[in-house]
Design an enzyme around this catalytic site. Structure first.
Site, mmCIF file in Angstrom:
data_model
loop_
_atom_site.group_PDB
_atom_site.id
_atom_site.type_symbol
_atom_site.label_atom_id
_atom_site.label_comp_id
_atom_site.label_asym_id
_atom_site.label_seq_id
_atom_site.Cartn_x
_atom_site.Cartn_y
_atom_site.Cartn_z
ATOM 1 C CB CYS A 83 49.000 55.736 45.295
ATOM 2 S SG CYS A 83 49.086 57.530 45.108
ATOM 3 C CB THR A 84 48.156 50.691 43.455
ATOM 4 O OG1 THR A 84 46.895 51.225 43.889
ATOM 5 C CG2 THR A 84 48.133 49.180 43.611
#
Length: 206
Positions: A83-84
């Site tokens: 997600c980062t």
């Protein structure tokens, strides 16, 4: 001796095979129909008119952005690896997206404080929305499952992050008319923003 075609057992077997085949075809057709119903929105469908609380705890409304291109990406959990990578990719390409007339918003089942931390830790330059009950994801047809809690160290301090639900990773583009123009339910986080940019350029050229 009777031929197979004259044999009553052969005729019964043929009827059974036909019945099983028809049943199998009907099952496949019905399964496909069910799959179509749960597979989410498709290009050309009207986009949901949704609202949510953003990373600052303020109300954010999709209707304020209809009339421009809006990129909506759902991600499972703030402060996790994939997600980062995805979020930072949109950050790094945000200027190019704005030049194309597009805005970006990320959505997850995280609590507001998680999203605020996620945004500050990665210098994200677009809003993040808390879909704590999964209703926005469900409106888009994005699968939702149970949430969770994990602990992460940020700047030497341990933080406990809780999300109420976990959504699958899907990306959408909503066009200027408020319709779905693009859907990716098998997102590659490393190139998501680049694929989106290519799709927007194709929209504009077509």
């Amino acid at each position: 001796m009777k031929s197979d075609s004259q044999n009553p057992y052969f005729a019964v077997s043929n009827r059974l095979i036909c019945a099983v085949t028809v049943a199998a075809v009907l099952f496949v057709w019905n399964s496909s129909s069910v799959q179509a119903q749960v597979s989410g929105l498709n290009p050309g469908d009207p986009a949901p008119d949704f609202s949510a609380v953003n990373h600052e705890g303020e109300k954010w409304e999709a209707s304020d952005h209809f009339g421009e291109i809006l990129v909506v990406f759902f991600f499972p959990a703030a402060m996790t690896g994939g997600c980062t990578d995805q979020a930072c990719s949109f950050r790094d390409h945000y200027a190019e997206l704005r030049e194309l007339g597009a805005s970006v918003v990320g959505i997850s089942g995280d609590r507001v404080e998680n999203l605020d931390l996620f945004r500050r830790a990665n210098n994200l330059n677009y809003p993040l929305l808390s879909d704590s009950d999964g209703s926005i994801a469900e409106a888009f047809g994005v699968p939702v499952r149970e949430g969770g809690t994990f602990t992460i160290e940020v700047e030497g301090e341990e933080k406990e992050l809780t999300r109420e639900v976990t959504t699958d990773r899907w990306t959408f583009i909503i066009d200027e008319d408020g319709n779905i123009a693009y859907v990716d339910s098998d997102v590659d986080v490393s190139v998501d923003s680049e694929v989106v940019i290519a799709a927007i350029k194709e929209m504009k050229s077509g």
